[in-house]
Motif scaffolding. Structure first.
Motif, mmCIF file in Angstrom:
data_model
loop_
_atom_site.group_PDB
_atom_site.id
_atom_site.type_symbol
_atom_site.label_atom_id
_atom_site.label_comp_id
_atom_site.label_asym_id
_atom_site.label_seq_id
_atom_site.Cartn_x
_atom_site.Cartn_y
_atom_site.Cartn_z
ATOM 1 N N CYS A 281 36.782 45.884 54.653
ATOM 2 C CA CYS A 281 37.352 44.558 54.389
ATOM 3 C C CYS A 281 36.308 43.456 54.519
ATOM 4 O O CYS A 281 36.282 42.516 53.712
ATOM 5 N N GLN A 282 35.458 43.560 55.524
ATOM 6 C CA GLN A 282 34.434 42.528 55.701
ATOM 7 C C GLN A 282 33.470 42.514 54.529
ATOM 8 O O GLN A 282 33.056 41.448 54.053
ATOM 9 N N GLY A 283 33.132 43.704 54.040
ATOM 10 C CA GLY A 283 32.251 43.779 52.880
ATOM 11 C C GLY A 283 32.871 43.143 51.649
ATOM 12 O O GLY A 283 32.200 42.425 50.894
ATOM 13 N N ALA A 284 34.164 43.380 51.434
ATOM 14 C CA ALA A 284 34.854 42.784 50.290
ATOM 15 C C ALA A 284 34.894 41.267 50.412
ATOM 16 O O ALA A 284 34.655 40.545 49.437
ATOM 17 N N GLN A 285 35.189 40.777 51.618
ATOM 18 C CA GLN A 285 35.264 39.330 51.808
ATOM 19 C C GLN A 285 33.900 38.670 51.648
ATOM 20 O O GLN A 285 33.773 37.607 51.012
ATOM 21 N N ASP A 286 32.873 39.273 52.206
ATOM 22 C CA ASP A 286 31.516 38.711 52.104
ATOM 23 C C ASP A 286 31.088 38.597 50.643
ATOM 24 O O ASP A 286 30.484 37.594 50.236
ATOM 25 N N TRP A 287 31.402 39.620 49.859
ATOM 26 C CA TRP A 287 30.970 39.602 48.454
ATOM 27 C C TRP A 287 31.806 38.596 47.646
ATOM 28 O O TRP A 287 31.270 37.914 46.758
ATOM 29 N N ALA A 288 33.094 38.473 47.966
ATOM 30 C CA ALA A 288 33.919 37.468 47.292
ATOM 31 C C ALA A 288 33.361 36.068 47.564
ATOM 32 O O ALA A 288 33.235 35.242 46.644
ATOM 33 N N ASP A 289 33.026 35.801 48.814
ATOM 34 C CA ASP A 289 32.464 34.488 49.153
ATOM 35 C C ASP A 289 31.120 34.260 48.462
ATOM 36 O O ASP A 289 30.866 33.176 47.926
ATOM 37 N N TYR B 122 38.122 33.995 43.104
ATOM 38 C CA TYR B 122 37.324 35.205 42.910
ATOM 39 C C TYR B 122 37.896 36.307 43.803
ATOM 40 O O TYR B 122 38.100 36.096 45.004
ATOM 41 N N ILE B 123 38.195 37.474 43.221
ATOM 42 C CA ILE B 123 38.820 38.569 43.970
ATOM 43 C C ILE B 123 37.949 39.817 43.888
ATOM 44 O O ILE B 123 37.455 40.179 42.816
ATOM 45 N N VAL B 124 37.779 40.465 45.034
ATOM 46 C CA VAL B 124 36.969 41.685 45.146
ATOM 47 C C VAL B 124 37.809 42.766 45.811
ATOM 48 O O VAL B 124 38.457 42.529 46.835
ATOM 49 N N ALA B 125 37.821 43.956 45.217
ATOM 50 C CA ALA B 125 38.425 45.135 45.840
ATOM 51 C C ALA B 125 37.319 46.155 46.092
ATOM 52 O O ALA B 125 36.518 46.443 45.192
ATOM 53 N N ARG B 126 37.273 46.681 47.290
ATOM 54 C CA ARG B 126 36.317 47.733 47.652
ATOM 55 C C ARG B 126 37.091 49.027 47.909
ATOM 56 O O ARG B 126 38.085 49.034 48.657
#
Length: 506
Positions: free
Chosen positions: A132-140, A248-252
């Motif tokens: 989850c942290q990786g997905a949030q970091d990349w979205a930001d 911007y939305i990211v799914a990992r």
């Protein structure tokens, strides 16, 4: 007098409604039912008929434990436990991780699981904090890049056995949700030719089965979809970043899907024969990219989420986005039971549901849900009704819809039989607390009743919790019609939303 939700005229009967205390959700039921020859209903009779009985459950297809919701249906029903994925547990876990939008992310995971079930793929489990942290970091990071005038639709290059789907929607009055992005990725299912199901390989035209998009034979038109339902992937976390210029939305996904040479064993066609993308037609206002590039999405088979939200907003629905998500979720359940998709509801149906939700919010006087009762049939002629209650303020319309659906596990599809009698009895409804009683299955059968064409959910909150009202038109649950209206095959993918009652449940 009609039993709420049953289209028969039974004799008046009396019972005592008992609601054991000390549990939340509260579960109520009938005790000492007996028939009466009295031809006029007393207030006690009415109270008995509308005794509230609960159904504890959580969101759709399985992955972890049981969850805390308490619904009641037209013929108030018994409680159920849930599929293995628990929305409340997911929200609690993601909150502890510091996820910025835990409820929305868990709803997107649940929607993934609904799609995966229809493609015979195992359900995702609750994701890890690292994912989850990786997905949030990349979205930001990507949202900030776009804000600074840089190219922001880029995939991360340092992923180790983690897949990634991206989506972006510019500002323009739309609230872009993680579930909507998930749906946009899934809509690429219409580009895949399952009648010519072939392997993807590293070649100039790597995916011959991905033939219906803008780039026939190219993996880029189908990669979102195939990652969504990749059987070997076990978990996903969805995150988003909102900036003045858009969302911007990211799914990992972990472990990563879309491995060349493994598509035949990991990608399976829809069990109900229906695609989310429908036929290639008008585009929804989203543009997503997957591990192997970008592709735009197209409209679903009956209506787009944006169309539904626009209509319900125009009709002054209090929570149009949430209502449309619940309708879309119910359509996925109906598809799995070979029932036609529901259309966008009318303003009058939604207003009626909202009015009754508001009325019930004024009537319910404690956290146990005491005071909740069904509306009179004269208030909603030809319209079915499901009710749900939870002693929290964040109870969603999708959670209530799934609570009703979880009664599917009480129905014995191996001995599919009609419901008849006075009062109505259901020999196939045998795995609940009241074997043979319509009361344990009425929410579920109304949800998947084939002749019902539209549904509108609404909710109201008071100091004690949230009440949800679902109105269905035309009504279902007619005695003598269950065999033709509730598909005897059961869930086409073999996956039940609920689990059978057992002695350990209150």
């Amino acid at each position: 007098m009609n039993i709420p939700g049953a289209s028969v005229q039974p004799k008046i009967f009396s019972t005592v409604c008992k609601c054991p205390r000390g549990t939340n959700p509260r579960v109520c039921g009938w005790w000492g039912r007996k028939f009466s020859t009295v031809m006029a209903a007393t207030q006690a009779d009415i109270n008995a008929i509308t005794c509230i009985e609960g159904s504890g459950t959580t969101q759709a297809p399985p992955s972890s434990t049981a969850g805390p919701t308490t619904p009641t249906t037209l013929a108030p029903t018994a409680s159920t436990s849930t599929s293995s994925f628990d929305r409340a547990e997911c929200i609690s876990m993601l909150t502890s991780f510091g996820h910025s939008l835990p409820e929305e992310s868990c709803d997107a995971i649940i929607l993934h699981n609904t799609y995966r079930a229809n493609h015979n793929a195992p359900s995702f489990t609750i994701p890890s904090a690292t994912l989850c942290q990786g997905a949030q970091d990349w979205a930001d990071a990507q949202a900030d890049a776009i804000t600074n005038g840089q190219d922001g639709m880029n995939h991360a290059t340092n992923l180790q056995n983690v897949g990634e789907n991206l989506a972006w929607l510019p500002s323009g009055g739309f609230e872009y949700s993680m579930s909507e992005a998930t749906e946009s990725w899934q809509k690429e299912d219409v580009f895949w030719d399952f009648n010519n199901h072939q392997e993807c390989t590293d070649s100039p035209t790597p995916c011959p089965s991905c033939s219906g998009g803008e780039n026939p034979g190219s993996f880029s038109d189908c990669g979102h979809f195939t990652q969504n339902i990749w059987k070997s992937t076990t978990t996903v976390c969805v995150a988003k970043a909102i900036r003045p210029h858009g969302t911007y939305i990211v799914a990992r996904y972990e472990p990563a899907g879309n491995m060349f040479g493994e598509f035949l064993e990991n990608v399976e066609g829809p069990l109900n024969g229906n695609t989310i993308g429908g036929s290639t037609s008008t585009a929804a206002p989203t543009t997503a990219t997957t591990n192997a590039g970008a592709g735009t999405t197209n409209a679903p088979s009956t209506f787009t989420r944006a169309q539904c939200i626009t209509q319900l907003t125009a009709d002054n629905h209090a929570v149009p986005e949430e209502a449309c998500d619940a309708i879309i979720l119910l359509n996925s359940y109906r598809a799995n039971h070979n029932a036609p998709a529901l259309g966008i509801p009318s303003a009058s149906l939604c207003q009626g549901a909202q009015n009754y939700a508001d009325s019930q919010a004024q009537s319910i006087f404690n956290a146990a849900g005491d005071g909740m009762a069904h509306s009179a049939n004269t208030v909603r002629p030809g319209i079915g009704e499901n009710l749900a209650w939870q002693s929290t303020s964040d109870y969603t319309l999708s959670a209530g819809t799934t609570a009703w659906q979880s009664e599917d596990a009480y129905w014995n599809f191996d001995d599919h039989a009609d419901c008849n009698g006075d009062p109505i009895q259901c020999p196939a409804c045998v795995f609940g607390k009241n074997p043979g009683s319509f009361l344990d299955c009425g929410h579920f059968t109304q949800n998947v009743w084939k002749a019902t064409t539209t549904f509108c959910p609404a909710k109201a909150t008071n100091a004690h919790g949230t009440v949800i009202v679902g109105w269905y038109e035309p009504t279902g649950n007619f005695a003598g019609e269950f065999m033709e209206q509730v598909d005897g095959q059961g869930p086409l993918n073999g996956v039940f939303v609920g689990t059978p009652h057992n002695a350990g449940f209150p």
